[in-house]
Design an enzyme around this catalytic site. Structure first.
Site, PDB file in Angstrom:
ATOM      1  N   LYS A  13     -19.479 -24.204 -28.786  1.00 19.95           N
ATOM      2  CA  LYS A  13     -19.401 -22.862 -29.367  1.00 19.95           C
ATOM      3  C   LYS A  13     -18.961 -21.889 -28.287  1.00 19.95           C
ATOM      4  O   LYS A  13     -19.617 -21.756 -27.253  1.00 19.95           O
ATOM      5  CB  LYS A  13     -20.758 -22.463 -29.945  1.00 19.95           C
ATOM      6  CG  LYS A  13     -20.779 -21.034 -30.472  1.00 19.95           C
ATOM      7  CD  LYS A  13     -22.033 -20.718 -31.233  1.00 19.95           C
ATOM      8  CE  LYS A  13     -22.047 -19.265 -31.649  1.00 19.95           C
ATOM      9  NZ  LYS A  13     -23.232 -18.933 -32.445  1.00 19.95           N
ATOM     10  N   ARG A  49     -21.548 -10.593 -37.173  1.00 15.94           N
ATOM     11  CA  ARG A  49     -22.619  -9.803 -36.562  1.00 15.94           C
ATOM     12  C   ARG A  49     -22.901  -8.565 -37.410  1.00 15.94           C
ATOM     13  O   ARG A  49     -24.041  -8.124 -37.497  1.00 15.94           O
ATOM     14  CB  ARG A  49     -22.272  -9.462 -35.112  1.00 15.94           C
ATOM     15  CG  ARG A  49     -22.279 -10.719 -34.243  1.00 15.94           C
ATOM     16  CD  ARG A  49     -21.948 -10.442 -32.782  1.00 15.94           C
ATOM     17  NE  ARG A  49     -21.723 -11.709 -32.072  1.00 15.94           N
ATOM     18  CZ  ARG A  49     -21.186 -11.808 -30.867  1.00 15.94           C
ATOM     19  NH1 ARG A  49     -20.818 -10.714 -30.222  1.00 15.94           N
ATOM     20  NH2 ARG A  49     -21.016 -12.993 -30.305  1.00 15.94           N
ATOM     21  N   LYS A  64     -22.322 -12.615 -24.912  1.00 17.58           N
ATOM     22  CA  LYS A  64     -23.062 -13.875 -24.953  1.00 17.58           C
ATOM     23  C   LYS A  64     -22.474 -14.901 -23.970  1.00 17.58           C
ATOM     24  O   LYS A  64     -22.641 -16.100 -24.127  1.00 17.58           O
ATOM     25  CB  LYS A  64     -23.077 -14.410 -26.390  1.00 17.58           C
ATOM     26  CG  LYS A  64     -23.744 -13.440 -27.376  1.00 17.58           C
ATOM     27  CD  LYS A  64     -24.011 -14.080 -28.752  1.00 17.58           C
ATOM     28  CE  LYS A  64     -24.724 -13.097 -29.673  1.00 17.58           C
ATOM     29  NZ  LYS A  64     -25.065 -13.718 -30.994  1.00 17.58           N
ATOM     30  N   LYS A  73     -16.522 -24.343 -32.651  1.00 20.84           N
ATOM     31  CA  LYS A  73     -16.562 -22.999 -33.224  1.00 20.84           C
ATOM     32  C   LYS A  73     -16.058 -21.986 -32.213  1.00 20.84           C
ATOM     33  O   LYS A  73     -16.510 -22.036 -31.067  1.00 20.84           O
ATOM     34  CB  LYS A  73     -17.997 -22.682 -33.619  1.00 20.84           C
ATOM     35  CG  LYS A  73     -18.219 -21.305 -34.173  1.00 20.84           C
ATOM     36  CD  LYS A  73     -19.664 -21.093 -34.469  1.00 20.84           C
ATOM     37  CE  LYS A  73     -19.858 -19.673 -34.930  1.00 20.84           C
ATOM     38  NZ  LYS A  73     -21.254 -19.316 -34.981  1.00 20.84           N
ATOM     39  N   SER A 117     -16.095 -15.814 -39.249  1.00 22.85           N
ATOM     40  CA  SER A 117     -15.915 -14.574 -39.994  1.00 22.85           C
ATOM     41  C   SER A 117     -14.615 -13.856 -39.651  1.00 22.85           C
ATOM     42  O   SER A 117     -13.927 -13.346 -40.537  1.00 22.85           O
ATOM     43  CB  SER A 117     -17.110 -13.665 -39.746  1.00 22.85           C
ATOM     44  OG  SER A 117     -17.299 -13.443 -38.358  1.00 22.85           O
ATOM     45  N   TYR A 167     -15.989 -19.480 -45.349  1.00 24.44           N
ATOM     46  CA  TYR A 167     -16.301 -18.494 -46.392  1.00 24.44           C
ATOM     47  C   TYR A 167     -15.353 -18.645 -47.575  1.00 24.44           C
ATOM     48  O   TYR A 167     -15.579 -18.066 -48.625  1.00 24.44           O
ATOM     49  CB  TYR A 167     -16.245 -17.080 -45.794  1.00 24.44           C
ATOM     50  CG  TYR A 167     -17.189 -16.943 -44.617  1.00 24.44           C
ATOM     51  CD1 TYR A 167     -18.554 -16.765 -44.829  1.00 24.44           C
ATOM     52  CD2 TYR A 167     -16.738 -17.072 -43.295  1.00 24.44           C
ATOM     53  CE1 TYR A 167     -19.433 -16.700 -43.760  1.00 24.44           C
ATOM     54  CE2 TYR A 167     -17.604 -17.002 -42.224  1.00 24.44           C
ATOM     55  CZ  TYR A 167     -18.955 -16.825 -42.460  1.00 24.44           C
ATOM     56  OH  TYR A 167     -19.823 -16.771 -41.411  1.00 24.44           O
TER      57      TYR A 167
HETATM   58  C1  PBG Z   1     -25.348 -16.739 -34.037  1.00 21.15           C
HETATM   59  C2  PBG Z   1     -24.239 -17.148 -34.910  1.00 21.15           C
HETATM   60  C3  PBG Z   1     -23.010 -16.522 -34.916  1.00 21.15           C
HETATM   61  C4  PBG Z   1     -22.253 -17.133 -35.887  1.00 21.15           C
HETATM   62  C5  PBG Z   1     -23.021 -18.141 -36.480  1.00 21.15           C
HETATM   63  N1  PBG Z   1     -24.252 -18.151 -35.851  1.00 21.15           N
HETATM   64  C6  PBG Z   1     -22.530 -15.344 -34.143  1.00 21.15           C
HETATM   65  C7  PBG Z   1     -22.694 -15.284 -32.701  1.00 21.15           C
HETATM   66  O1  PBG Z   1     -22.827 -16.289 -32.010  1.00 21.15           O
HETATM   67  O2  PBG Z   1     -22.696 -14.150 -32.213  1.00 21.15           O
HETATM   68  C8  PBG Z   1     -20.858 -16.718 -36.207  1.00 21.15           C
HETATM   69  C9  PBG Z   1     -20.305 -17.101 -37.511  1.00 21.15           C
HETATM   70  C10 PBG Z   1     -19.121 -16.324 -37.930  1.00 21.15           C
HETATM   71  O3  PBG Z   1     -18.565 -15.510 -37.189  1.00 21.15           O
HETATM   72  O4  PBG Z   1     -18.711 -16.532 -39.083  1.00 21.15           O
HETATM   73  N2  PBG Z   1     -26.395 -17.506 -33.891  1.00 21.15           N
END
Ligand code: PBG
Length: 334
Positions: A202, A212, A225, A256, A282, A321
């Site tokens: 990730k 978010r 992060k 991801k 997203s 989605y």
């Molecule tokens: C956080 C989490 C995130 C997503 C899934 N779980 C965001 C992040 O790491 O800040 C992102 C999913 C998306 O953007 O569709 N635990």
């Protein structure tokens, strides 16, 4: 494999592109409804559907509405859904205890969905950000994201989700050692058949922005992060992470975001042959949907092309989605 290419006219590639029938015969990859995992956002209340501005067409759903969505998934043949809660800001704390409250929004939703549509697999998210007043996936002390303390919290969180009936635990936090700790916790609690789909590779990505907003973590999050999510410049590190998570007891692994990281999907699949998923996140959804809504691209065609790209890159499935829209399109084509 050594592809054979004779010069034209012995080989005319256009012969196998001449008609829809011949194109179908030689098609190498395809998207099916069975490849889809549908992420859903939860909120409190009754009969509530709340639009998310940065994700056109996606809404936060109250539990009764998420049960209806799970029924839609079952009707369409979507095998799995994945739940993400928008937690009441009053319940967000620096210690994040709402994350392992057996009666939190996610756990209540799991029970309601399991009672209504037991055949749909429920995946959960294991990370503290929807419960953390500081917006991070882990516990924070003096600005540092604590690894081992967070792992203990994540184990508690995963166990209450498994108790509630979750089929697939999805640790998305990127702490070190969490897969092994969660696996040991599940075994110890008698949940030996609960699967783990690790967010193994990730990346610290700009494409998570709309998510978010959806879970209400944008405002709270200070900084970034990058001390726990991966550097987008790295590729070998993804293989080391996937190997580590598989060794620690992950059943499936995820890359991801999705489209900007198809090279990683391919390397992971080729190296380990494990069930491999991509998360079309997203921001990827928002780009396609936003452009389509303005008439700049053909939305349906772009959606299906993007999903096919994951299959071509070696993925077994995709969190997207677009799941219900893609499933409807696939159903209507047949
Ligand atoms: C956080 C989490 C995130 C997503 C899934 N779980 C965001 C992040 O790491 O800040 C992102 C999913 C998306 O953007 O569709 N635990």
């Amino acid at each position: 494999m050594r592809p054979i290419s004779a010069p034209t006219p012995t080989t005319r590639f256009r012969r196998t592109r001449r008609s829809a029938a011949i194109r179908a015969l030689v098609q190498e990859n395809s998207v099916t409804t069975g490849d889809l995992i549908w992420p859903l956002f939860l909120r409190d209340g009754e009969n509530m559907r709340e639009p998310i501005a940065s994700m056109p067409g996606v809404e936060r759903l109250s539990i009764d509405q998420v049960v209806a969505a799970a029924e839609t998934a079952a009707d369409l043949g979507i095998p799995a859904i994945c739940l993400f809660p928008y937690t009441d800001p009053a319940l967000r704390t620096e210690t994040c205890e709402e994350a392992w409250n057996p009666e939190n929004l996610t756990n209540r939703a799991i029970r309601a969905i399991k009672a209504a549509v037991p055949e749909v697999a429920i995946m959960t998210d294991v990370a503290l950000d929807p419960y953390n007043s500081l917006g991070h996936d882990g516990l924070v002390r003096d600005g540092i994201i604590l690894n081992d303390e967070t792992v203990q919290a994540l184990v508690r969180m995963a166990l209450v989700q498994a108790d509630a009936g979750a089929d697939i635990i999805g640790p998305s936090d990127m702490m070190d050692g969490r897969i092994g700790a969660i696996r040991a916790g599940l075994e110890g609690a008698g949940h030996k058949d609960v699967a783990i789909l690790s967010y193994a590779a990730k990346y610290a990505s700009a494409f998570y922005g709309p998510f978010r907003d959806a879970v209400g973590a944008s405002g709270a999050l200070k900084g970034d992060k990058k001390t726990y999510q991966m550097n987008p410049a790295n590729s070998d590190e993804a293989l080391r992470l996937v190997e580590r998570d598989l060794r620690e007891g992950a059943d499936m692994v995820m890359v991801k975001p999705g489209m900007p990281y198809l090279d990683i999907c391919r390397r992971v699949k080729d190296t380990f042959g494990a069930p491999t998923f991509a998360y079309q996140v997203s921001g990827e959804y928002a780009m396609i949907k936003g452009a389509a809504d303005r008439g700049w691209i053909n939305g349906e065609a772009a959606m299906m092309e993007s999903l096919l790209a994951f299959k071509r890159a070696g993925c077994d499935g995709v969190l997207t989605y677009f799941a219900p829209a893609a499933a409807r399109l696939l159903r209507d084509l047949h």
